[in-house]
Scaffold this motif. Structure first.
Motif, PDB file in Angstrom:
ATOM      1  N   ALA A 150       0.956  67.464  20.717  1.00 52.26           N
ATOM      2  CA  ALA A 150       2.319  67.794  21.144  1.00 52.26           C
ATOM      3  C   ALA A 150       2.338  68.877  22.211  1.00 52.26           C
ATOM      4  O   ALA A 150       3.403  69.237  22.710  1.00 52.26           O
ATOM      5  N   GLY A 151       1.164  69.390  22.591  1.00 58.35           N
ATOM      6  CA  GLY A 151       1.088  70.383  23.647  1.00 58.35           C
ATOM      7  C   GLY A 151       1.119  69.774  25.039  1.00 58.35           C
ATOM      8  O   GLY A 151       1.241  70.474  26.025  1.00 58.35           O
ATOM      9  N   LEU A 152       0.984  68.464  25.110  1.00 59.88           N
ATOM     10  CA  LEU A 152       1.016  67.764  26.391  1.00 59.88           C
ATOM     11  C   LEU A 152       2.304  66.958  26.509  1.00 59.88           C
ATOM     12  O   LEU A 152       2.886  66.548  25.506  1.00 59.88           O
ATOM     13  N   THR A 153       2.736  66.746  27.744  1.00 58.95           N
ATOM     14  CA  THR A 153       3.927  65.943  27.989  1.00 58.95           C
ATOM     15  C   THR A 153       3.567  64.837  28.959  1.00 58.95           C
ATOM     16  O   THR A 153       3.116  65.147  30.059  1.00 58.95           O
ATOM     17  N   PRO A 154       3.723  63.574  28.614  1.00 65.07           N
ATOM     18  CA  PRO A 154       4.109  63.102  27.277  1.00 65.07           C
ATOM     19  C   PRO A 154       2.989  63.351  26.273  1.00 65.07           C
ATOM     20  O   PRO A 154       1.828  63.495  26.642  1.00 65.07           O
ATOM     21  N   ALA A 155       3.351  63.409  25.003  1.00 67.79           N
ATOM     22  CA  ALA A 155       2.409  63.724  23.925  1.00 67.79           C
ATOM     23  C   ALA A 155       1.566  62.500  23.573  1.00 67.79           C
ATOM     24  O   ALA A 155       2.090  61.501  23.085  1.00 67.79           O
ATOM     25  N   PRO A 156       0.241  62.555  23.816  1.00 66.25           N
ATOM     26  CA  PRO A 156      -0.610  61.412  23.472  1.00 66.25           C
ATOM     27  C   PRO A 156      -0.904  61.348  21.972  1.00 66.25           C
ATOM     28  O   PRO A 156      -0.997  62.378  21.303  1.00 66.25           O
ATOM     29  N   TYR A 157      -1.045  60.119  21.472  1.00 66.19           N
ATOM     30  CA  TYR A 157      -1.437  59.937  20.076  1.00 66.19           C
ATOM     31  C   TYR A 157      -2.483  58.837  19.984  1.00 66.19           C
ATOM     32  O   TYR A 157      -2.637  58.018  20.887  1.00 66.19           O
ATOM     33  N   THR A 158      -3.208  58.823  18.870  1.00 69.34           N
ATOM     34  CA  THR A 158      -4.155  57.758  18.565  1.00 69.34           C
ATOM     35  C   THR A 158      -3.935  57.306  17.131  1.00 69.34           C
ATOM     36  O   THR A 158      -3.436  58.074  16.295  1.00 69.34           O
ATOM     37  N   MET A 159      -4.320  56.058  16.848  1.00 70.31           N
ATOM     38  CA  MET A 159      -4.251  55.511  15.492  1.00 70.31           C
ATOM     39  C   MET A 159      -5.452  54.607  15.264  1.00 70.31           C
ATOM     40  O   MET A 159      -5.847  53.861  16.162  1.00 70.31           O
ATOM     41  N   ASP A 160      -6.001  54.683  14.069  1.00 69.76           N
ATOM     42  CA  ASP A 160      -7.173  53.892  13.708  1.00 69.76           C
ATOM     43  C   ASP A 160      -7.014  53.509  12.238  1.00 69.76           C
ATOM     44  O   ASP A 160      -6.546  54.323  11.434  1.00 69.76           O
ATOM     45  N   SER A 161      -7.377  52.280  11.882  1.00 70.14           N
ATOM     46  CA  SER A 161      -7.228  51.847  10.495  1.00 70.14           C
ATOM     47  C   SER A 161      -8.233  50.750  10.171  1.00 70.14           C
ATOM     48  O   SER A 161      -8.538  49.908  11.015  1.00 70.14           O
ATOM     49  N   ASN A 162      -8.753  50.763   8.947  1.00 67.00           N
ATOM     50  CA  ASN A 162      -9.629  49.684   8.509  1.00 67.00           C
ATOM     51  C   ASN A 162      -9.690  49.655   6.994  1.00 67.00           C
ATOM     52  O   ASN A 162      -9.342  50.628   6.325  1.00 67.00           O
ATOM     53  N   GLY A 163     -10.111  48.507   6.475  1.00 70.83           N
ATOM     54  CA  GLY A 163     -10.248  48.352   5.038  1.00 70.83           C
ATOM     55  C   GLY A 163     -10.229  46.900   4.628  1.00 70.83           C
ATOM     56  O   GLY A 163     -10.266  45.985   5.463  1.00 70.83           O
ATOM     57  N   THR A 164     -10.168  46.702   3.333  1.00 71.72           N
ATOM     58  CA  THR A 164     -10.136  45.370   2.746  1.00 71.72           C
ATOM     59  C   THR A 164      -8.986  45.307   1.750  1.00 71.72           C
ATOM     60  O   THR A 164      -8.803  46.231   0.956  1.00 71.72           O
ATOM     61  N   LEU A 165      -8.226  44.224   1.799  1.00 73.78           N
ATOM     62  CA  LEU A 165      -7.107  44.014   0.888  1.00 73.78           C
ATOM     63  C   LEU A 165      -7.368  42.770   0.059  1.00 73.78           C
ATOM     64  O   LEU A 165      -7.628  41.694   0.602  1.00 73.78           O
ATOM     65  N   GLN A 183      -3.749  53.748  21.287  1.00 76.15           N
ATOM     66  CA  GLN A 183      -3.359  54.959  21.993  1.00 76.15           C
ATOM     67  C   GLN A 183      -1.993  54.766  22.617  1.00 76.15           C
ATOM     68  O   GLN A 183      -1.667  53.674  23.088  1.00 76.15           O
ATOM     69  N   GLY A 184      -1.212  55.816  22.588  1.00 73.77           N
ATOM     70  CA  GLY A 184       0.109  55.765  23.189  1.00 73.77           C
ATOM     71  C   GLY A 184       0.630  57.159  23.449  1.00 73.77           C
ATOM     72  O   GLY A 184      -0.088  58.146  23.301  1.00 73.77           O
ATOM     73  N   PHE A 185       1.918  57.230  23.818  1.00 72.00           N
ATOM     74  CA  PHE A 185       2.549  58.503  24.135  1.00 72.00           C
ATOM     75  C   PHE A 185       3.894  58.612  23.437  1.00 72.00           C
ATOM     76  O   PHE A 185       4.659  57.645  23.375  1.00 72.00           O
ATOM     77  N   ASP A 186       4.174  59.822  22.950  1.00 71.40           N
ATOM     78  CA  ASP A 186       5.455  60.151  22.329  1.00 71.40           C
ATOM     79  C   ASP A 186       5.854  59.120  21.278  1.00 71.40           C
ATOM     80  O   ASP A 186       5.062  58.777  20.424  1.00 71.40           O
ATOM     81  N   SER A 226      -0.055  51.550  23.987  1.00 70.58           N
ATOM     82  CA  SER A 226      -0.269  50.796  25.229  1.00 70.58           C
ATOM     83  C   SER A 226      -1.706  50.303  25.325  1.00 70.58           C
ATOM     84  O   SER A 226      -2.016  49.476  26.174  1.00 70.58           O
ATOM     85  N   ILE A 227      -2.569  50.797  24.456  1.00 69.70           N
ATOM     86  CA  ILE A 227      -3.981  50.399  24.388  1.00 69.70           C
ATOM     87  C   ILE A 227      -4.318  50.226  22.917  1.00 69.70           C
ATOM     88  O   ILE A 227      -3.825  50.975  22.070  1.00 69.70           O
ATOM     89  N   GLY A 228      -5.180  49.276  22.608  1.00 64.25           N
ATOM     90  CA  GLY A 228      -5.677  49.154  21.247  1.00 64.25           C
ATOM     91  C   GLY A 228      -5.752  47.721  20.776  1.00 64.25           C
ATOM     92  O   GLY A 228      -5.171  46.818  21.379  1.00 64.25           O
ATOM     93  N   GLY A 229      -6.528  47.523  19.710  1.00 59.89           N
ATOM     94  CA  GLY A 229      -6.679  46.198  19.142  1.00 59.89           C
ATOM     95  C   GLY A 229      -7.036  46.255  17.669  1.00 59.89           C
ATOM     96  O   GLY A 229      -7.773  47.130  17.232  1.00 59.89           O
ATOM     97  N   LEU A 230      -6.482  45.330  16.912  1.00 60.45           N
ATOM     98  CA  LEU A 230      -6.707  45.242  15.470  1.00 60.45           C
ATOM     99  C   LEU A 230      -7.112  43.809  15.136  1.00 60.45           C
ATOM    100  O   LEU A 230      -6.449  42.862  15.557  1.00 60.45           O
ATOM    101  N   LEU A 231      -8.193  43.659  14.386  1.00 58.04           N
ATOM    102  CA  LEU A 231      -8.638  42.345  13.921  1.00 58.04           C
ATOM    103  C   LEU A 231      -8.338  42.225  12.441  1.00 58.04           C
ATOM    104  O   LEU A 231      -8.712  43.100  11.650  1.00 58.04           O
TER     105      LEU A 231
END
Length: 168
Positions: A79-94, A112-115, A120-125
């Protein structure tokens, strides 16, 4: 735990182990068992990170049972940058009584995205019993879903849509 809660700068890790925790309503009884570790790191505020992970977590009701195994999800935000960058990562078995077979999910490319925008970037299988779907961020408005109907490694169908349409 390290840091100072009063200053808002801390690194907190909490592990929860539950066995047969029950919540009863008029219509259902929910039972949970498993483990979960939550970490929240604000030592580099305004950059923060949060994660949850575990070996196994089961939630059962009168009609269904779901078990997550070897699961993790992690997020960062600066949140110190404008726009605020974020990342998300997830994995597991259901493993769900409502689905045939086991579903595995993994972030192939860090989201990856902003605010408050969608990534805008990323992929989930996501791989199921006999098929798979790959979710690919094309930009912060559009997303592509590539479907392999028979799990032979060949994309059988492509759905281009928007993030709004996907989540609503």
């Amino acid at each position: 735990f390290s840091g100072d809660v009063l200053s808002g700068l801390y690194d907190l890790t909490s592990t929860l182990d539950i066995t047969n925790f029950e919540v009863t309503t008029a219509e259902d009884t929910l039972t949970s068992s498993g483990d979960s570790t939550v970490r929240l790191n604000t030592l580099n505020t305004p950059a923060v990170s949060a994660s949850v992970s575990g070996n196994s977590l089961t939630v059962s009701s009168n009609t269904a049972s779901e078990t997550l195994t070897n699961y993790s999800s992690a997020q960062t935000l600066d949140a110190g940058l404008t726009p605020a960058p974020y990342t998300m990562d997830s994995n597991g078995t259901l493993d769900s009584s409502q689905l045939p077979g086991i579903v595995e999910f993994s972030t192939e490319l860090l989201f990856q995205g902003f605010d408050n925008d969608y990534p805008s970037i990323g992929g989930l299988l996501v791989t199921g019993d006999t098929s798979s779907a790959r979710l690919i961020a094309l930009d912060n408005v559009n997303v592509r879903i590539e479907i392999d109907n028979n799990d032979d490694g060949t994309v059988d169908d492509i759905i281009d849509t928007t993030w709004d349409a996907l989540v609503n």
